[in-house]
Design a protein around this motif. Sequence first.
Motif, short mmCIF file in Angstrom:
data_model
loop_
_atom_site.label_atom_id
_atom_site.label_comp_id
_atom_site.label_asym_id
_atom_site.label_seq_id
_atom_site.Cartn_x
_atom_site.Cartn_y
_atom_site.Cartn_z
N GLU A 369 -41.56 -39.93 -7.93
CA GLU A 369 -40.32 -40.59 -6.83
C GLU A 369 -39.67 -42.23 -5.92
O GLU A 369 -40.85 -41.95 -5.38
N PRO A 401 -37.13 -38.97 -14.08
CA PRO A 401 -35.81 -38.79 -13.42
C PRO A 401 -35.27 -38.85 -12.29
O PRO A 401 -33.44 -39.01 -11.49
N ALA A 402 -35.82 -38.24 -11.30
CA ALA A 402 -36.11 -38.30 -9.62
C ALA A 402 -35.43 -40.36 -9.19
O ALA A 402 -34.81 -40.40 -8.39
N ALA A 405 -32.33 -40.85 -10.55
CA ALA A 405 -30.70 -40.82 -9.33
C ALA A 405 -30.89 -41.03 -8.20
O ALA A 405 -30.10 -41.30 -7.62
N LEU A 463 -29.05 -37.98 -17.64
CA LEU A 463 -30.59 -37.28 -16.74
C LEU A 463 -30.51 -35.94 -16.33
O LEU A 463 -31.84 -34.95 -16.96
N LEU A 464 -29.09 -35.02 -15.65
CA LEU A 464 -29.55 -33.60 -15.43
C LEU A 464 -29.42 -33.26 -16.94
O LEU A 464 -29.79 -31.72 -16.67
N TYR A 467 -32.94 -33.23 -17.41
CA TYR A 467 -33.83 -32.68 -16.57
C TYR A 467 -33.32 -32.01 -15.70
O TYR A 467 -33.05 -32.19 -14.23
N ALA A 470 -33.70 -32.18 -11.88
CA ALA A 470 -33.89 -32.88 -10.95
C ALA A 470 -32.12 -32.80 -9.74
O ALA A 470 -32.10 -32.73 -8.45
N HIS A 473 -32.99 -32.95 -5.72
CA HIS A 473 -33.41 -34.31 -5.06
C HIS A 473 -31.94 -34.46 -5.35
O HIS A 473 -31.39 -35.14 -3.29
#
Length: 620
Positions: A369, A401-402, A405, A463-464, A467, A470, A473
């Motif tokens: 992160e 991914p964090a 994002a 992304l989403l 994952y 996510a 976050h």
Amino acid sequence: MILPTLADVVELAKNGTLLEAVFSDRWQCRYEHFDSIAQLFADAHNEGHFDLLDTLSASGLSVFSGYQGYQGRRIYGLAIERLNTSVTALLPALRILAAQADGEIHEVTESFRAWCCASPNRPRELLDLVDSGELDVCDFISLHIAIRSGLKADYPYFSERAYALIETGTPVEKAQVIQALSSPPFNDDAQWRRVLDVLKESVVTESDDGLRSALARTLLSFTESIPHHFAAALDELICQVSVPTTPKVAHHLAYALAFSFKDITPSLRSSLLRLLGVIQPEVQTQKLIDLGLANLVKAGGADQARSFITNLLLQPDSNLCFDHFDSTIRSLTDGPVHDFETWIVSWLRTAPNSLCRALNESFFRSQEEYTFQLDFTQFNFTISEYAVIARRAAAVFFMNPAIAASFLVNLARCPPRASDEHALEHIDPSSSAPPEQPNVTPSQTREPEDWDTVLSDLLFDPLLINYTSAQKHLQPIADDSNDKAAPMVKRALNSLKQYCDGIEKVGFIVELLPSERERQLEGQRRSDVMNDAMRASRKASPFAGIFAESILLYGSGVVTWVEDSLSSNDSCDQGENRPRRLEQPLASISHSVEWPREEILEPVSLQLKLMSLQTVGGRE
């Protein structure tokens, strides 16, 4: 431990066992006691109790090696520095110590230098011995020691001798004398002007690589103490002697950046980086360059360091990678956030894919992160540039991914300006080249009010959609009405909800299930990847060479037995040993990894998608 007295030392010397007592560590002394024992030996010698040099013998030293050999040589070396004796009497003892030093004679040489500096008469005595030919200049760098020590004892005489040798001496003599001028005792402008004139003449006339590297080293050492009004002339000489930048010269330039950074003027610093930036440095030189660049980053020169590393890594046939600059990377990650994130944005905007991939591998190797805070409005990017940066960031940081994002959310908080027809402002002030124009299709060119849609689409796919975790976050951001990125995040989360609802509505389709053979192949591939990673981690682990590895097939602990000798109060015989059980419970260490969903369902399509995002703008 009990340190010996003067009487003990004298008795051992008379019995011929002093050498054995020192090298066998009879007194069990520690390193901090070496100096006291050496002083005791020197006092005994200087007071006439015995001749310490006579106690040394090659045959006596040959039986001692390892730490015992080092300890004995160190004590004798410290004592020799303090002896009141002639150079001719000292040299045989130094040769005995050097012969047993396994090629590492720097400590013997340092003892010789300290002895020579202890009296103002010794440098001339040593120089006379060299002039007579009885002592070779290469023995313990004797000419270097004589000139360097003599400049402090009798500057007029030894400076003239030094300048004469630089003009008429052999290459070996010239190199030793030039190196002896480093850290000079010059006190006035006339002395500085004279030495610069002599070395300037040498820079012009000498072509030998060894001599030019010695000149570079000495001139760089002047930066620490030279008067300000001579700095420009010194910088010019350093640049002149550094061309061509041979490996030896490059090593000295990099060493100066690493360990004399504060003494080097900004203009000279730029010149040294320019000279080092056009060569392929050797391993040790590259490590020194890394330390110098770390100093540069700490001094606020992150832009200059980025430009240097970028050009160096993009050289044809370069065998370097960004990971080699670990000190620079550490200075960036531990330094100001603005420098760190500006580096990332600059490479995402202009660098090739190879460097962009290094961002994730080097900056976020141990992080899952990170919250970006950079204000993008300061760069005055156009919409098309925003789109390039956003798409490349989604691909580069896809495995984190964090972090990906966070980058997209931060972009949403800094909307682009309304028109992309203005002149572009490059993020990297050190580069004057215009940035590459991205090749975007008409469908990728959106109006300013649709910018949130561009980011929300990237946040959703890839992304989403890969994952779903996510969401944890992003949900707090979507719930914060004061956050400028909230509308964009809500749109992405709504897209994910619609996607998941659609999947649940369709249900499970048996025909889409991979065949057993495909699943076996994929399982074997993953197993091979994990095994390769495990073997690589073993090689890189510092613990692998310390602890023995045992594989337990079952159980949650380790049991062993140790032998304990029974005390005299026990009923058994004193010689009997009884094993004692020793149990050690084991701890579990685990780490979970979320695998991208499309990597399982459509790995080829996912790779093509990421490749398309990375190559937007025509970068290779």
